[in-house]
Design a protein around this motif. Structure first.
Motif, PDB file in Angstrom:
ATOM      1  N   LEU A  13     -44.982 -28.345 -33.639  1.00  0.00           N
ATOM      2  CA  LEU A  13     -43.850 -29.024 -34.286  1.00  0.00           C
ATOM      3  C   LEU A  13     -43.833 -30.513 -33.965  1.00  0.00           C
ATOM      4  O   LEU A  13     -43.436 -31.326 -34.808  1.00  0.00           O
ATOM      5  N   TRP A  34     -45.600 -23.690 -30.054  1.00  0.00           N
ATOM      6  CA  TRP A  34     -44.693 -24.109 -31.130  1.00  0.00           C
ATOM      7  C   TRP A  34     -44.244 -25.560 -30.919  1.00  0.00           C
ATOM      8  O   TRP A  34     -44.168 -26.345 -31.867  1.00  0.00           O
ATOM      9  N   THR A  35     -43.938 -25.898 -29.683  1.00  0.00           N
ATOM     10  CA  THR A  35     -43.501 -27.267 -29.382  1.00  0.00           C
ATOM     11  C   THR A  35     -44.584 -28.269 -29.736  1.00  0.00           C
ATOM     12  O   THR A  35     -44.305 -29.289 -30.379  1.00  0.00           O
ATOM     13  N   THR A  37     -46.054 -19.111 -26.069  1.00  0.00           N
ATOM     14  CA  THR A  37     -45.668 -19.255 -27.479  1.00  0.00           C
ATOM     15  C   THR A  37     -44.713 -20.430 -27.695  1.00  0.00           C
ATOM     16  O   THR A  37     -44.941 -21.246 -28.595  1.00  0.00           O
TER      17      THR A  37
END
Length: 165
Positions: A65, A61-62, A57
């Motif tokens: 983003l 997300w990294t 996760t």
């Protein structure tokens, strides 16, 4: 005969293209987001075994983003650059070089520079898979070499934009 009016000034700043600004935005966002990811993962890895570390996760997300941040930063930099140019942003297609042959060649050379790094990472991941290593190590090795490859590509492109071929 060369006169003062026809002389090219080598010290005159070269305006950035939209492609170059996107490369700068990508460099910043990849470095910051990946740095944050590894700053989160290293303490987790030091505190518990790799098999117990939650990494999927945060990595997703990294990556998300980083992509979104790169797009937004590119837009912000373009707006700021336009504000400094003759008092405002030019309308799309007027007074702004968005892409040219030089951008295409720089993109190709940047991609080529990153391929060596990424290939080493893929080879390392393949070896880890053959050794039945934990998916944590395989995934993070691929992420690390993908990050380094992106940084190498961006640094190569920026060097070519600023210093030439």
């Amino acid at each position: 005969m060369v006169t003062d009016e026809t002389r090219i000034d080598d010290d005159e700043p070269i305006p950035t293209t939209a492609e170059e600004r996107a490369v700068w935005a990508s460099l910043v966002t990849v470095a910051v987001s990946s740095g944050a990811y590894f700053a989160l993962m290293v303490p987790r890895l030091l505190a518990r075994p790799a098999e117990e570390v939650s990494w999927v996760t945060p990595m997703l997300w990294t990556m998300g983003l980083s992509i979104a941040g790169s797009v937004l930063l590119s837009i912000v930099v373009t707006v700021i650059a336009g504000a400094f140019r003759r008092g405002g942003c030019p309308p799309a297609g007027r007074g702004e070089v968005t892409s040219d042959v030089r951008d295409q060649e720089i993109g190709r050379l940047g991609w080529r520079a990153s391929m060596g790094v990424i290939s080493v990472g893929f080879g390392g991941a393949l070896v880890l898979a053959m050794l039945d290593a934990a998916t944590f190590w395989i995934g993070n090795l691929l992420f690390l070499f993908g990050t380094v490859g992106a940084l190498v590509a961006a640094a190569t492109k920026i060097r070519l934009y600023r210093r030439g071929f």
